[in-house]
Design a protein around this motif. Structure first.
Motif, PDB file in Angstrom:
ATOM      1  N   THR A 144     -70.024  49.009 -47.491  1.00 57.89           N
ATOM      2  CA  THR A 144     -70.145  50.228 -48.303  1.00 57.89           C
ATOM      3  C   THR A 144     -69.436  50.071 -49.640  1.00 57.89           C
ATOM      4  N   THR A 145     -68.203  49.553 -49.617  1.00 57.26           N
ATOM      5  CA  THR A 145     -67.443  49.394 -50.861  1.00 57.26           C
ATOM      6  C   THR A 145     -68.100  48.379 -51.783  1.00 57.26           C
ATOM      7  N   LEU A 146     -68.735  47.361 -51.201  1.00 58.10           N
ATOM      8  CA  LEU A 146     -69.450  46.373 -52.022  1.00 58.10           C
ATOM      9  C   LEU A 146     -70.622  47.034 -52.749  1.00 58.10           C
ATOM     10  N   ASP A 174     -61.093  48.508 -54.408  1.00 58.21           N
ATOM     11  CA  ASP A 174     -61.531  49.047 -53.105  1.00 58.21           C
ATOM     12  C   ASP A 174     -62.148  47.952 -52.241  1.00 58.21           C
ATOM     13  N   TYR A 175     -62.978  47.092 -52.871  1.00 57.57           N
ATOM     14  CA  TYR A 175     -63.610  46.007 -52.123  1.00 57.57           C
ATOM     15  C   TYR A 175     -62.561  45.001 -51.637  1.00 57.57           C
ATOM     16  N   ILE A 176     -61.639  44.644 -52.521  1.00 59.13           N
ATOM     17  CA  ILE A 176     -60.606  43.656 -52.165  1.00 59.13           C
ATOM     18  C   ILE A 176     -59.742  44.168 -51.007  1.00 59.13           C
ATOM     19  N   GLU A 177     -59.405  45.467 -51.063  1.00 56.63           N
ATOM     20  CA  GLU A 177     -58.607  46.052 -49.978  1.00 56.63           C
ATOM     21  C   GLU A 177     -59.391  46.040 -48.663  1.00 56.63           C
ATOM     22  N   ALA A 178     -60.691  46.378 -48.749  1.00 53.38           N
ATOM     23  CA  ALA A 178     -61.538  46.381 -47.546  1.00 53.38           C
ATOM     24  C   ALA A 178     -61.673  44.974 -46.977  1.00 53.38           C
ATOM     25  N   ARG A 179     -61.829  43.980 -47.862  1.00 53.75           N
ATOM     26  CA  ARG A 179     -61.933  42.585 -47.408  1.00 53.75           C
ATOM     27  C   ARG A 179     -60.649  42.145 -46.714  1.00 53.75           C
ATOM     28  N   ASN A 180     -59.502  42.460 -47.323  1.00 53.01           N
ATOM     29  CA  ASN A 180     -58.219  42.070 -46.732  1.00 53.01           C
ATOM     30  C   ASN A 180     -58.005  42.726 -45.373  1.00 53.01           C
TER      31      ASN A 180
END
Length: 535
Positions: free
Chosen positions: A254-256, A265-271
Protein backbone atom coordinates in the motif's frame (compact mmCIF):
# COMPACT_ATOMS: atom_id res chain seq x y z
CA UNK A 1 0.55 54.71 -2.03
CA UNK A 2 0.13 53.73 1.63
CA UNK A 3 -2.69 51.51 2.78
CA UNK A 4 -5.73 53.30 4.18
CA UNK A 5 -5.98 53.12 7.93
CA UNK A 6 -9.11 51.34 9.19
CA UNK A 7 -11.55 53.65 10.92
CA UNK A 8 -12.20 52.39 14.48
CA UNK A 9 -15.74 51.66 15.67
CA UNK A 10 -15.32 54.26 18.41
CA UNK A 11 -15.15 56.96 15.71
CA UNK A 12 -18.56 55.96 14.31
CA UNK A 13 -20.02 55.72 17.81
CA UNK A 14 -18.89 59.28 18.57
CA UNK A 15 -20.19 60.51 15.21
CA UNK A 16 -23.60 58.95 15.89
CA UNK A 17 -23.92 60.62 19.29
CA UNK A 18 -22.86 63.96 17.80
CA UNK A 19 -25.32 63.77 14.89
CA UNK A 20 -28.15 62.68 17.18
CA UNK A 21 -27.62 65.76 19.37
CA UNK A 22 -27.48 68.13 16.40
CA UNK A 23 -30.30 66.24 14.60
CA UNK A 24 -29.67 68.18 11.41
CA UNK A 25 -29.25 65.36 8.86
CA UNK A 26 -31.48 62.23 9.35
CA UNK A 27 -29.95 60.53 6.30
CA UNK A 28 -26.46 60.89 7.77
CA UNK A 29 -27.65 59.44 11.06
CA UNK A 30 -29.18 56.51 9.16
CA UNK A 31 -25.92 55.98 7.25
CA UNK A 32 -23.83 55.96 10.48
CA UNK A 33 -26.27 53.51 12.10
CA UNK A 34 -25.93 51.11 9.15
CA UNK A 35 -22.13 51.40 9.26
CA UNK A 36 -22.15 50.60 12.97
CA UNK A 37 -24.48 47.61 12.50
CA UNK A 38 -22.13 46.25 9.79
CA UNK A 39 -19.04 46.81 11.96
CA UNK A 40 -20.69 45.27 15.01
CA UNK A 41 -21.65 42.25 12.86
CA UNK A 42 -18.00 41.79 11.85
CA UNK A 43 -16.93 42.13 15.47
CA UNK A 44 -19.61 39.56 16.41
CA UNK A 45 -18.05 37.10 13.97
CA UNK A 46 -14.53 37.80 15.29
CA UNK A 47 -15.51 37.20 18.93
CA UNK A 48 -17.48 34.09 17.96
CA UNK A 49 -14.35 32.50 16.45
CA UNK A 50 -12.55 33.11 19.76
CA UNK A 51 -15.45 31.85 21.87
CA UNK A 52 -15.93 35.22 23.67
CA UNK A 53 -19.66 34.79 24.20
CA UNK A 54 -20.02 37.54 26.80
CA UNK A 55 -18.52 40.02 24.35
CA UNK A 56 -20.82 38.70 21.62
CA UNK A 57 -23.83 39.36 23.81
CA UNK A 58 -22.64 42.91 24.43
CA UNK A 59 -22.22 43.44 20.68
CA UNK A 60 -25.64 41.94 20.02
CA UNK A 61 -27.18 44.33 22.56
CA UNK A 62 -25.59 47.31 20.80
CA UNK A 63 -26.97 46.18 17.44
CA UNK A 64 -30.37 45.78 19.05
CA UNK A 65 -30.24 49.27 20.65
CA UNK A 66 -29.39 50.90 17.31
CA UNK A 67 -32.21 49.02 15.61
CA UNK A 68 -34.68 50.08 18.29
CA UNK A 69 -33.87 53.67 17.45
CA UNK A 70 -34.91 52.89 13.87
CA UNK A 71 -38.19 51.41 15.18
CA UNK A 72 -37.51 47.71 15.50
CA UNK A 73 -40.47 45.38 15.01
CA UNK A 74 -41.76 43.12 17.77
CA UNK A 75 -40.76 40.05 15.70
CA UNK A 76 -37.17 41.25 15.49
CA UNK A 77 -37.23 41.80 19.25
CA UNK A 78 -38.10 38.11 19.72
CA UNK A 79 -35.16 37.02 17.56
CA UNK A 80 -32.83 39.20 19.60
CA UNK A 81 -34.12 37.69 22.87
CA UNK A 82 -33.70 34.09 21.64
CA UNK A 83 -30.19 34.86 20.37
CA UNK A 84 -29.27 36.55 23.64
CA UNK A 85 -30.53 33.57 25.64
CA UNK A 86 -28.66 31.12 23.36
CA UNK A 87 -25.39 33.02 23.86
CA UNK A 88 -25.87 32.91 27.65
CA UNK A 89 -26.31 29.11 27.48
CA UNK A 90 -23.29 28.74 25.21
CA UNK A 91 -21.16 30.80 27.60
CA UNK A 92 -22.13 28.36 30.38
CA UNK A 93 -21.46 25.25 28.21
CA UNK A 94 -25.15 24.33 28.15
CA UNK A 95 -24.82 23.21 24.55
CA UNK A 96 -28.20 21.54 23.98
CA UNK A 97 -30.09 24.61 25.24
CA UNK A 98 -27.87 26.94 23.20
CA UNK A 99 -28.46 24.88 20.04
CA UNK A 100 -32.21 24.87 20.64
CA UNK A 101 -32.42 28.68 21.06
CA UNK A 102 -30.09 29.42 18.13
CA UNK A 103 -32.30 27.21 15.92
CA UNK A 104 -35.41 29.19 16.91
CA UNK A 105 -33.59 32.51 16.37
CA UNK A 106 -32.39 31.39 12.92
CA UNK A 107 -35.80 30.08 11.90
CA UNK A 108 -37.52 33.35 12.86
CA UNK A 109 -34.80 35.59 11.39
CA UNK A 110 -35.33 34.07 7.95
CA UNK A 111 -38.92 35.36 7.94
CA UNK A 112 -38.08 38.98 8.90
CA UNK A 113 -36.99 41.22 6.05
CA UNK A 114 -35.43 43.88 8.29
CA UNK A 115 -32.78 41.47 9.59
CA UNK A 116 -29.69 41.79 7.38
CA UNK A 117 -27.90 38.87 5.70
CA UNK A 118 -24.84 39.51 7.89
CA UNK A 119 -26.95 39.17 11.02
CA UNK A 120 -28.48 35.94 9.74
CA UNK A 121 -25.00 34.68 8.90
CA UNK A 122 -23.86 35.38 12.48
CA UNK A 123 -26.79 33.42 13.89
CA UNK A 124 -25.91 30.50 11.58
CA UNK A 125 -22.26 30.63 12.62
CA UNK A 126 -23.27 30.76 16.29
CA UNK A 127 -25.44 27.67 15.82
CA UNK A 128 -22.53 25.88 14.11
CA UNK A 129 -20.21 27.00 16.94
CA UNK A 130 -22.60 25.56 19.54
CA UNK A 131 -22.67 22.22 17.68
CA UNK A 132 -18.88 22.27 17.34
CA UNK A 133 -18.21 22.94 21.02
CA UNK A 134 -20.63 20.19 21.99
CA UNK A 135 -18.80 17.83 19.61
CA UNK A 136 -15.38 18.65 21.11
CA UNK A 137 -16.79 18.25 24.63
CA UNK A 138 -18.07 14.77 23.76
CA UNK A 139 -14.77 13.91 22.11
CA UNK A 140 -12.85 14.86 25.27
CA UNK A 141 -15.09 12.47 27.20
CA UNK A 142 -14.30 9.67 24.69
CA UNK A 143 -17.95 9.63 23.63
CA UNK A 144 -16.89 9.10 20.05
CA UNK A 145 -20.17 7.98 18.49
CA UNK A 146 -22.05 10.98 19.91
CA UNK A 147 -19.26 13.31 18.75
CA UNK A 148 -19.36 11.76 15.26
CA UNK A 149 -23.13 12.36 15.06
CA UNK A 150 -22.62 16.03 15.98
CA UNK A 151 -19.85 16.61 13.44
CA UNK A 152 -21.95 14.89 10.76
CA UNK A 153 -24.69 17.46 11.46
CA UNK A 154 -22.15 20.27 11.13
CA UNK A 155 -20.98 18.82 7.80
CA UNK A 156 -24.57 18.61 6.53
CA UNK A 157 -25.18 22.16 7.79
CA UNK A 158 -22.12 23.46 5.88
CA UNK A 159 -23.05 21.58 2.70
CA UNK A 160 -26.52 23.12 2.79
CA UNK A 161 -25.45 26.68 3.57
CA UNK A 162 -21.95 27.01 2.08
CA UNK A 163 -21.71 24.39 -0.66
CA UNK A 164 -19.44 21.38 -1.23
CA UNK A 165 -16.31 23.30 -2.29
CA UNK A 166 -16.36 25.89 0.52
CA UNK A 167 -13.69 26.20 3.19
CA UNK A 168 -16.37 25.75 5.86
CA UNK A 169 -17.36 22.37 4.39
CA UNK A 170 -13.74 21.27 4.13
CA UNK A 171 -13.12 22.25 7.77
CA UNK A 172 -16.26 20.39 8.85
CA UNK A 173 -15.09 17.28 6.96
CA UNK A 174 -11.67 17.57 8.64
CA UNK A 175 -13.32 17.64 12.07
CA UNK A 176 -15.45 14.60 11.27
CA UNK A 177 -12.43 12.61 10.05
CA UNK A 178 -10.53 13.73 13.13
CA UNK A 179 -13.28 12.12 15.27
CA UNK A 180 -12.92 8.82 13.42
CA UNK A 181 -9.13 9.00 13.82
CA UNK A 182 -9.43 9.62 17.57
CA UNK A 183 -11.82 6.70 17.95
CA UNK A 184 -9.50 4.45 15.92
CA UNK A 185 -6.48 5.44 18.02
CA UNK A 186 -8.49 4.81 21.20
CA UNK A 187 -9.30 1.26 20.06
CA UNK A 188 -5.72 0.62 18.91
CA UNK A 189 -4.33 1.54 22.35
CA UNK A 190 -6.57 -1.16 23.78
CA UNK A 191 -5.40 -3.76 21.25
CA UNK A 192 -8.75 -3.67 19.41
CA UNK A 193 -6.92 -3.34 16.12
CA UNK A 194 -9.57 -4.69 13.77
CA UNK A 195 -12.19 -2.32 15.24
CA UNK A 196 -9.70 0.54 14.90
CA UNK A 197 -9.04 -0.24 11.24
CA UNK A 198 -12.76 -0.51 10.44
CA UNK A 199 -13.44 2.88 12.05
CA UNK A 200 -10.69 4.72 10.15
CA UNK A 201 -11.72 2.96 6.93
CA UNK A 202 -15.10 4.68 7.32
CA UNK A 203 -13.40 8.07 7.48
CA UNK A 204 -11.47 7.39 4.27
CA UNK A 205 -14.67 6.13 2.62
CA UNK A 206 -16.43 9.43 3.44
CA UNK A 207 -13.64 11.48 1.80
CA UNK A 208 -13.82 9.25 -1.29
CA UNK A 209 -17.60 9.64 -1.50
CA UNK A 210 -17.32 13.42 -1.22
CA UNK A 211 -14.30 13.53 -3.54
CA UNK A 212 -12.53 15.98 -1.18
CA UNK A 213 -8.90 15.46 -0.15
CA UNK A 214 -7.78 17.05 3.13
CA UNK A 215 -4.71 16.86 5.37
CA UNK A 216 -6.78 15.00 7.97
CA UNK A 217 -7.79 12.45 5.34
CA UNK A 218 -4.12 11.96 4.53
CA UNK A 219 -3.47 11.48 8.25
CA UNK A 220 -6.23 8.84 8.32
CA UNK A 221 -4.44 6.88 5.60
CA UNK A 222 -1.20 7.03 7.58
CA UNK A 223 -3.11 6.02 10.69
CA UNK A 224 -4.34 2.91 8.86
CA UNK A 225 -0.73 1.88 8.15
CA UNK A 226 0.30 2.73 11.72
CA UNK A 227 -2.49 0.67 13.30
CA UNK A 228 -1.94 -2.21 10.86
CA UNK A 229 1.72 -2.19 11.93
CA UNK A 230 0.77 -2.20 15.63
CA UNK A 231 -1.65 -5.05 14.88
CA UNK A 232 1.09 -7.02 13.12
CA UNK A 233 3.58 -6.41 15.96
CA UNK A 234 0.93 -7.53 18.44
CA UNK A 235 0.41 -10.70 16.39
CA UNK A 236 4.16 -11.37 16.49
CA UNK A 237 4.17 -10.98 20.28
CA UNK A 238 1.44 -13.64 20.37
CA UNK A 239 3.47 -15.96 18.12
CA UNK A 240 1.21 -15.44 15.07
CA UNK A 241 4.17 -14.79 12.79
CA UNK A 242 2.64 -15.78 9.45
CA UNK A 243 -0.41 -13.54 9.97
CA UNK A 244 1.85 -10.69 11.09
CA UNK A 245 4.07 -11.04 8.00
CA UNK A 246 1.01 -11.15 5.72
CA UNK A 247 -0.22 -7.86 7.21
CA UNK A 248 3.22 -6.23 6.97
CA UNK A 249 3.38 -7.23 3.29
CA UNK A 250 0.02 -5.52 2.66
CA UNK A 251 1.27 -2.36 4.39
CA UNK A 252 4.42 -2.36 2.26
CA UNK A 253 2.42 -2.80 -0.95
CA UNK A 254 0.00 0.00 0.00
CA UNK A 255 2.74 2.48 0.95
CA UNK A 256 4.59 1.69 -2.28
CA UNK A 257 1.48 2.47 -4.34
CA UNK A 258 0.61 5.65 -2.44
CA UNK A 259 3.98 7.17 -1.54
CA UNK A 260 6.60 5.44 -3.73
CA UNK A 261 9.78 3.59 -2.73
CA UNK A 262 11.68 6.78 -1.82
CA UNK A 263 9.22 7.84 0.86
CA UNK A 264 9.82 7.58 4.60
CA UNK A 265 6.54 5.65 4.90
CA UNK A 266 7.76 2.97 2.47
CA UNK A 267 11.17 2.67 4.16
CA UNK A 268 9.52 2.30 7.57
CA UNK A 269 7.13 -0.35 6.20
CA UNK A 270 10.03 -2.23 4.59
CA UNK A 271 12.06 -2.18 7.81
CA UNK A 272 9.06 -3.47 9.77
CA UNK A 273 8.64 -6.38 7.33
CA UNK A 274 12.35 -7.22 7.65
CA UNK A 275 11.91 -7.25 11.45
CA UNK A 276 8.93 -9.57 10.95
CA UNK A 277 10.98 -11.94 8.79
CA UNK A 278 13.79 -11.93 11.37
CA UNK A 279 11.38 -12.69 14.23
CA UNK A 280 9.92 -15.58 12.24
CA UNK A 281 13.44 -16.83 11.45
CA UNK A 282 14.34 -16.87 15.14
CA UNK A 283 11.10 -18.72 15.86
CA UNK A 284 12.01 -21.37 13.28
CA UNK A 285 15.44 -21.73 14.91
CA UNK A 286 13.81 -22.31 18.30
CA UNK A 287 11.68 -25.05 16.70
CA UNK A 288 14.80 -26.58 15.07
CA UNK A 289 13.34 -25.90 11.60
CA UNK A 290 16.64 -24.85 10.06
CA UNK A 291 15.71 -24.90 6.35
CA UNK A 292 12.63 -22.75 7.01
CA UNK A 293 14.77 -20.35 9.07
CA UNK A 294 17.34 -20.08 6.26
CA UNK A 295 14.59 -19.41 3.71
CA UNK A 296 12.97 -16.64 5.77
CA UNK A 297 16.31 -14.97 6.59
CA UNK A 298 17.13 -15.02 2.86
CA UNK A 299 13.88 -13.11 2.19
CA UNK A 300 14.88 -10.59 4.83
CA UNK A 301 18.31 -10.08 3.24
CA UNK A 302 16.80 -9.79 -0.26
CA UNK A 303 14.30 -7.15 0.89
CA UNK A 304 17.03 -5.03 2.45
CA UNK A 305 19.61 -5.48 -0.31
CA UNK A 306 19.58 -1.80 -1.34
CA UNK A 307 20.44 -0.92 2.31
CA UNK A 308 18.73 2.47 1.90
CA UNK A 309 18.05 3.90 5.38
CA UNK A 310 18.46 0.39 6.78
CA UNK A 311 20.21 0.28 10.15
CA UNK A 312 23.26 -1.93 10.45
CA UNK A 313 21.65 -3.64 13.43
CA UNK A 314 18.64 -4.87 11.39
CA UNK A 315 20.81 -6.06 8.50
CA UNK A 316 23.26 -7.84 10.81
CA UNK A 317 20.36 -9.58 12.53
CA UNK A 318 19.31 -11.10 9.20
CA UNK A 319 22.84 -12.14 8.19
CA UNK A 320 23.73 -13.53 11.63
CA UNK A 321 20.40 -15.39 11.65
CA UNK A 322 21.13 -17.29 8.43
CA UNK A 323 24.70 -18.05 9.57
CA UNK A 324 23.40 -19.38 12.87
CA UNK A 325 20.81 -21.55 11.07
CA UNK A 326 23.54 -23.21 8.99
CA UNK A 327 25.66 -23.65 12.14
CA UNK A 328 22.89 -25.30 14.17
CA UNK A 329 21.95 -27.50 11.24
CA UNK A 330 25.58 -28.65 11.05
CA UNK A 331 25.52 -29.52 14.76
CA UNK A 332 22.57 -31.86 14.21
CA UNK A 333 24.38 -33.62 11.34
CA UNK A 334 27.50 -33.93 13.49
CA UNK A 335 25.51 -35.52 16.33
CA UNK A 336 24.33 -38.20 13.89
CA UNK A 337 27.83 -38.76 12.55
CA UNK A 338 27.03 -37.15 9.17
CA UNK A 339 30.25 -35.17 9.05
CA UNK A 340 30.16 -34.35 5.36
CA UNK A 341 26.72 -32.76 5.67
CA UNK A 342 27.91 -30.87 8.76
CA UNK A 343 30.92 -29.53 6.84
CA UNK A 344 28.78 -28.48 3.84
CA UNK A 345 26.53 -26.40 6.11
CA UNK A 346 29.46 -24.78 7.88
CA UNK A 347 30.99 -23.91 4.50
CA UNK A 348 27.65 -22.35 3.51
CA UNK A 349 27.74 -20.26 6.68
CA UNK A 350 31.27 -19.04 5.85
CA UNK A 351 30.19 -18.26 2.29
CA UNK A 352 27.35 -16.08 3.60
CA UNK A 353 29.81 -14.29 5.87
CA UNK A 354 32.17 -13.68 2.96
CA UNK A 355 29.38 -12.48 0.66
CA UNK A 356 28.23 -9.86 3.17
CA UNK A 357 31.75 -8.97 4.40
CA UNK A 358 31.01 -10.05 7.96
CA UNK A 359 33.68 -9.18 10.52
CA UNK A 360 35.89 -12.11 11.47
CA UNK A 361 34.89 -11.90 15.11
CA UNK A 362 31.27 -12.72 14.17
CA UNK A 363 32.16 -15.95 12.35
CA UNK A 364 35.03 -17.26 14.52
CA UNK A 365 32.65 -19.77 16.11
CA UNK A 366 31.88 -21.18 12.64
CA UNK A 367 35.58 -21.64 11.85
CA UNK A 368 36.22 -23.28 15.23
CA UNK A 369 33.30 -25.64 14.67
CA UNK A 370 34.48 -26.53 11.17
CA UNK A 371 37.95 -27.53 12.35
CA UNK A 372 36.42 -29.42 15.27
CA UNK A 373 34.30 -31.44 12.79
CA UNK A 374 37.42 -32.06 10.68
CA UNK A 375 39.20 -33.35 13.76
CA UNK A 376 36.24 -35.55 14.77
CA UNK A 377 35.95 -36.91 11.24
CA UNK A 378 39.68 -37.61 11.15
CA UNK A 379 39.55 -39.48 14.47
CA UNK A 380 36.53 -41.49 13.34
CA UNK A 381 38.32 -42.48 10.11
CA UNK A 382 41.40 -43.35 12.14
CA UNK A 383 39.44 -45.72 14.41
CA UNK A 384 38.06 -47.45 11.33
CA UNK A 385 41.55 -47.61 9.75
CA UNK A 386 40.28 -45.59 6.80
CA UNK A 387 43.59 -44.04 5.71
CA UNK A 388 42.16 -42.66 2.49
CA UNK A 389 39.51 -40.70 4.39
CA UNK A 390 42.10 -39.55 6.91
CA UNK A 391 44.25 -38.11 4.12
CA UNK A 392 41.23 -36.44 2.51
CA UNK A 393 40.26 -34.74 5.80
CA UNK A 394 43.82 -33.53 6.38
CA UNK A 395 44.00 -32.07 2.86
CA UNK A 396 40.74 -30.19 3.30
CA UNK A 397 41.79 -28.88 6.70
CA UNK A 398 45.11 -27.65 5.33
CA UNK A 399 43.37 -25.94 2.39
CA UNK A 400 41.16 -24.01 4.82
CA UNK A 401 44.21 -22.91 6.79
CA UNK A 402 45.87 -21.72 3.58
CA UNK A 403 42.65 -19.85 2.79
CA UNK A 404 43.19 -17.72 5.90
CA UNK A 405 41.19 -19.65 8.51
CA UNK A 406 42.82 -20.85 11.73
CA UNK A 407 41.61 -22.62 14.85
CA UNK A 408 43.12 -24.15 17.96
CA UNK A 409 40.75 -27.10 17.52
CA UNK A 410 42.87 -28.49 14.68
CA UNK A 411 45.92 -26.30 14.09
CA UNK A 412 48.47 -26.50 11.26
CA UNK A 413 51.18 -28.18 13.36
CA UNK A 414 48.76 -30.92 14.43
CA UNK A 415 47.68 -31.49 10.81
CA UNK A 416 51.28 -31.72 9.59
CA UNK A 417 52.09 -34.25 12.30
CA UNK A 418 49.06 -36.31 11.26
CA UNK A 419 50.37 -36.26 7.67
CA UNK A 420 53.75 -37.55 8.83
CA UNK A 421 52.11 -40.36 10.84
CA UNK A 422 49.99 -41.26 7.83
CA UNK A 423 53.03 -41.48 5.55
CA UNK A 424 54.77 -43.70 8.08
CA UNK A 425 51.84 -46.11 8.13
CA UNK A 426 51.74 -46.24 4.31
CA UNK A 427 55.46 -47.04 3.94
CA UNK A 428 55.47 -49.64 6.71
CA UNK A 429 52.77 -51.74 5.06
CA UNK A 430 50.39 -51.14 7.93
CA UNK A 431 48.07 -49.40 5.52
CA UNK A 432 47.24 -52.57 3.56
CA UNK A 433 46.87 -54.71 6.67
CA UNK A 434 44.70 -52.03 8.25
CA UNK A 435 42.56 -51.85 5.14
CA UNK A 436 41.86 -55.60 5.28
CA UNK A 437 41.29 -55.35 8.98
CA UNK A 438 38.86 -52.49 8.42
CA UNK A 439 36.88 -54.55 5.88
CA UNK A 440 36.62 -57.46 8.33
CA UNK A 441 35.65 -55.04 11.09
CA UNK A 442 32.94 -53.46 8.96
CA UNK A 443 31.46 -56.87 8.12
CA UNK A 444 31.54 -57.72 11.80
CA UNK A 445 29.78 -54.44 12.68
CA UNK A 446 27.04 -55.06 10.09
CA UNK A 447 26.38 -58.55 11.43
CA UNK A 448 26.32 -57.25 15.01
CA UNK A 449 23.89 -54.51 14.06
CA UNK A 450 21.50 -56.94 12.35
CA UNK A 451 21.64 -59.27 15.35
CA UNK A 452 20.95 -56.39 17.75
CA UNK A 453 17.95 -55.24 15.74
CA UNK A 454 16.57 -58.77 15.66
CA UNK A 455 16.99 -59.11 19.43
CA UNK A 456 15.33 -55.73 20.03
CA UNK A 457 12.30 -56.72 17.94
CA UNK A 458 12.06 -60.03 19.77
CA UNK A 459 12.43 -58.36 23.15
CA UNK A 460 9.75 -55.84 22.25
CA UNK A 461 7.38 -58.56 21.14
CA UNK A 462 8.00 -60.56 24.30
CA UNK A 463 7.56 -57.41 26.37
CA UNK A 464 4.11 -56.73 24.92
CA UNK A 465 3.13 -60.38 25.40
CA UNK A 466 4.03 -60.25 29.09
CA UNK A 467 1.84 -57.21 29.84
CA UNK A 468 -1.54 -57.77 31.51
CA UNK A 469 -4.74 -56.47 29.96
CA UNK A 470 -4.84 -53.73 32.60
CA UNK A 471 -1.31 -52.63 31.71
CA UNK A 472 -2.15 -52.72 28.00
CA UNK A 473 -5.16 -50.48 28.59
CA UNK A 474 -3.01 -48.04 30.58
CA UNK A 475 -0.44 -47.85 27.76
CA UNK A 476 -3.27 -47.48 25.26
CA UNK A 477 -4.70 -44.69 27.49
CA UNK A 478 -8.14 -46.31 27.46
CA UNK A 479 -10.08 -46.15 30.71
CA UNK A 480 -11.28 -49.51 32.04
CA UNK A 481 -14.87 -48.54 32.91
CA UNK A 482 -16.24 -52.06 32.48
CA UNK A 483 -17.81 -51.15 29.15
CA UNK A 484 -14.94 -51.51 26.67
CA UNK A 485 -15.95 -52.59 23.17
CA UNK A 486 -14.18 -53.12 19.87
CA UNK A 487 -15.61 -49.78 18.70
CA UNK A 488 -14.13 -47.87 21.68
CA UNK A 489 -10.76 -49.59 21.04
CA UNK A 490 -10.89 -48.63 17.34
CA UNK A 491 -11.77 -45.02 18.24
CA UNK A 492 -8.76 -44.77 20.58
CA UNK A 493 -6.57 -46.43 17.96
CA UNK A 494 -7.61 -43.78 15.40
CA UNK A 495 -6.55 -41.14 17.94
CA UNK A 496 -3.08 -42.69 18.22
CA UNK A 497 -2.65 -43.07 14.46
CA UNK A 498 -3.68 -39.48 13.90
CA UNK A 499 -1.12 -38.38 16.49
CA UNK A 500 1.81 -40.60 15.50
CA UNK A 501 1.48 -41.22 11.78
CA UNK A 502 4.62 -40.17 9.81
CA UNK A 503 2.54 -37.78 7.67
CA UNK A 504 1.65 -35.85 10.81
CA UNK A 505 5.30 -35.39 11.82
CA UNK A 506 6.94 -34.29 8.58
CA UNK A 507 8.11 -30.98 10.07
CA UNK A 508 9.54 -32.53 13.25
CA UNK A 509 13.21 -33.29 13.84
CA UNK A 510 14.68 -36.74 13.20
CA UNK A 511 14.71 -37.75 16.88
CA UNK A 512 11.01 -36.95 17.32
CA UNK A 513 10.09 -38.79 14.09
CA UNK A 514 12.00 -41.88 15.24
CA UNK A 515 10.29 -41.89 18.63
CA UNK A 516 6.87 -41.50 16.98
CA UNK A 517 7.57 -44.47 14.70
CA UNK A 518 8.59 -46.66 17.64
CA UNK A 519 5.54 -45.62 19.65
CA UNK A 520 3.22 -46.35 16.72
CA UNK A 521 4.68 -49.87 16.38
CA UNK A 522 4.01 -50.45 20.07
CA UNK A 523 0.44 -49.11 19.72
CA UNK A 524 -0.18 -51.44 16.76
CA UNK A 525 0.86 -54.46 18.86
CA UNK A 526 -1.30 -53.37 21.78
CA UNK A 527 -4.27 -52.73 19.45
CA UNK A 528 -4.05 -56.27 18.02
CA UNK A 529 -3.98 -57.77 21.52
CA UNK A 530 -6.94 -55.68 22.75
CA UNK A 531 -9.11 -56.18 19.66
CA UNK A 532 -8.76 -59.97 20.14
CA UNK A 533 -9.54 -59.75 23.85
CA UNK A 534 -12.73 -57.64 23.86
CA UNK A 535 -16.05 -58.42 22.14
Amino acid sequence: MGRKKKVPISFWEEQLEKEKKENEDPEKIKFIRNVLIAEYSKLYEKHLAKGKYKKINEINDKIHEIKKEIDVSSKEEVVWLFEKKALDYLQNSAYDEAISYFKIALEKSLTISTISPDEIKNIRESLKKAYSEKGYSLLNQNKFDDAIDIFKKILDFCLENSGKKSKETKDALDNLIMCYNKKGEYYAKRDRFEDALNIIDKAIEITHDMDIETETAELAKKNIAKIQTLFALNQMNKGLYDSAIANLKKILKTTLLIYGNDSEDYIEARNNLIKGYNARGKNFLEKLKYDEAISIFEKSIELGKDKKDLTEEIMNESIDGIIKAYYEKSCVYEDYGKYEDAIVNLEQALEIGKMHKVEEVRINYIVDKLFLVFKTQYNFASKNHNFQKMKEVLDRSLNFIRGGHTSLNFDEDTIKKCFEDLKGWETSGDYKRSYEKRKDYSRYQDEEKKEDEKEKKEDKKNYIDTLSIKELLLKFELEDNGNITKESIREQYRYWVDLLHPDKNLNKNDVTIKKAEEKLKEINSIYRKLIERFP
